[in-house]
Design a protein around this motif. Sequence first.
Motif, PDB file in Angstrom:
ATOM      1  N   SER A 168       0.843  -1.191   0.000  1.00 35.44           N
ATOM      2  CA  SER A 168       0.000   0.000   0.000  1.00 35.44           C
ATOM      3  C   SER A 168       0.877   1.240   0.000  1.00 35.44           C
ATOM      4  CB  SER A 168      -0.906   0.014   1.232  1.00 35.44           C
ATOM      5  OG  SER A 168      -1.428   1.299   1.484  1.00 35.44           O
ATOM      6  N   GLY A 174      -0.907  -4.300   0.407  1.00 37.05           N
ATOM      7  CA  GLY A 174      -1.946  -3.727  -0.435  1.00 37.05           C
ATOM      8  C   GLY A 174      -3.167  -4.609  -0.580  1.00 37.05           C
ATOM      9  N   HIS A 191      -6.257  -2.867  -2.249  1.00 38.11           N
ATOM     10  CA  HIS A 191      -6.389  -1.460  -1.850  1.00 38.11           C
ATOM     11  C   HIS A 191      -5.004  -0.835  -1.926  1.00 38.11           C
ATOM     12  CE1 HIS A 191      -4.779  -2.614   2.144  1.00 38.11           C
ATOM     13  NE2 HIS A 191      -5.564  -3.660   2.007  1.00 38.11           N
ATOM     14  N   ILE A 192      -4.750  -0.096  -2.966  1.00 36.78           N
ATOM     15  CA  ILE A 192      -3.458   0.553  -3.125  1.00 36.78           C
ATOM     16  C   ILE A 192      -3.246   1.596  -2.026  1.00 36.78           C
ATOM     17  CG2 ILE A 192      -2.135   2.098  -4.648  1.00 36.78           C
ATOM     18  CD1 ILE A 192      -2.068  -0.798  -5.497  1.00 36.78           C
ATOM     19  N   ASP A 194      -5.571   2.892   1.723  1.00 34.81           N
ATOM     20  CA  ASP A 194      -5.943   2.319   3.010  1.00 34.81           C
ATOM     21  C   ASP A 194      -6.822   1.076   2.826  1.00 34.81           C
ATOM     22  OD1 ASP A 194      -5.863   2.783   5.978  1.00 34.81           O
ATOM     23  OD2 ASP A 194      -8.028   2.827   5.702  1.00 34.81           O
ATOM     24  N   THR A 195      -6.880   0.233   3.870  1.00 39.15           N
ATOM     25  CA  THR A 195      -7.742  -0.954   3.811  1.00 39.15           C
ATOM     26  C   THR A 195      -9.205  -0.580   3.602  1.00 39.15           C
ATOM     27  OG1 THR A 195      -7.907  -0.893   6.228  1.00 39.15           O
ATOM     28  CG2 THR A 195      -6.245  -2.339   5.287  1.00 39.15           C
TER      29      THR A 195
END
Length: 591
Positions: A168, A174, A191-192, A194-195
């Motif tokens: 991430s 990520g 998710h590049i 935040d989660t």
Amino acid sequence: MGHVTLTTPDALSETTLHPADPTDAPWWRDAVIYQIYPRSWADSDGDGIGDLPGITARLPYLRDLGVDAIWLSPFYVSPMHDAGYDVADYRNIDPVFGSLDDADALIAGAHDLGIRVIVDLVPNHSSSEHEWFKAALAAEPGSAERGRYIFRDGKGEHGEEPPNNWPSVFGGEGWTRVTNADGTPGQWYLHIFDTTQPDYDWTNPEVGDEFASILEFWCGRGVDGFRVDVAHGLVKEEGLPDWGAPLTMLDSSEEAALPPEEDEPARIHEAGPGSRPPMWDQEGVHEIYRRWRKVLDEQPSPERILCAEAWVKPGDRLARYVRPDEMHQAFNFDFLDTHWRAENLRAVIERSYADNDAVGAPTTWVLSNHDVVRHASRLGLDQSLPRPNGIAADQAQPDAELGLRRARAATMLMLGLPGSAYLYQGEELGLPESTDLPHEFRQDPTFHRTEGKEIGRDGCRIPIPWVKDAPSHGFGPGDASWLPQPESYGAYAVDQQAGVAGSTLELYRSMLTARRAGRLGLGSASRHDLSDRDVVAFVNATEDDSRRTLVLVNLGADAVALPDGATVTHQSGELTAEGLVPTDVAIWATI
């Protein structure tokens, strides 16, 4: 001060770098656009968070400043895990900011004052609270609901490892694994960031149709354009191959493509060092923007625009985003990232014109925004070091006086160059980065996901000071603000600078007035012979050559003499008694 240069060549030649635009060019080619970070600009109700009514009430300030448009960072419904860049509903306003009626009033009020309105669009990912993602979690693998996002089975005997090694941008992995309805571990989603910010799958036509509809919705409410968040990230390389280098927003540059560690050769992307990361700047993004351009072109007048936040290098690749059938503008982050050295500034300016002129696009200059250390502080740091991602109290501190002196000069250079320009709220006050924010107040997910190793962006997002001796420095009627303001901000407040000769606020007002009157944004750009070694100098001229403005900044130790007949109209700092330009001062002069 070192030796003063007193001699001036009798005849100085110029080298044309950029032709002038016609005087009837579209508004966006020379517009100065002011970024408002809604949480931090003006609080109308005393809850410590800026809102839309607060913005509307202070629009006359922006009219008097002289900007052509405003860009609003996200105001949509959001759980605010990333300050609104995690959108749960793209067609409504989060109650913390107001309502759709408040948005309509803001747009109408701005238009009444001759100010256009650009809104943020976040198409790379949604919030995990978005109805689509909640439906995806409730659905089975392979379902239409999951097909809107990037869900994959994990690796390993029981799928216990992420589908690939992508990290991430905010730190950590990520990928996040979901839990099935029966309590067993399930698939993973990408998710590049935040989660809570799952990436859309832009190979799914539903996603494209939805965002075309969102564009039409906001055009129908009167907005004049869209700043597109992470514009280079929507499409991922087919197959989602591993990537063996660190991941930052700048990883689309060849310089960021680092070789793998010796103990993990399998992590490197199959194309090897020097390739583009598989999550950035993929060819498929351009088809998306061609479709969006058609959507905007089909809207009733006035002309609406798209501006790309695309951290893409080299410049000729960034220019592909502003080809005639794609976006109108793309932030020049190369310029923002350039260190305070004359040769570096000259090179990036000249290269930017060459790259953008090749596709018929304006160059879009920028020095600060909500994601980077404010340039009044950044330019007061050691210029041999990389740009930091935030500054903490226990780290090397900027030289405030030097930083502001250079920031005023850098802005005068920027606003004297042809093209469009973006200003970030508070820079017209000379506002520095807040470097002493206690860690317990930090909200940037970068800080928390890296366990404090990356300080993050909170320091440039502190609420604006309007009145020195008012509660929250005039930000709102209450004493508190969502991020605490340092006491030092009082000295920078609007009421301390308005009408004060030589203040940074009055410098910006005078520059913007002159830029508009002289149509500097539509001028030609030529390299002046004084542009050598420690001096950056360009001539900005009208198409018919009836106005010629010398834009010069001295980055050397020696003061610089101006050409015979030059008349200084604007200066970022005091000149010498002999009328020479000292170190870290910029001027505009008629020649």
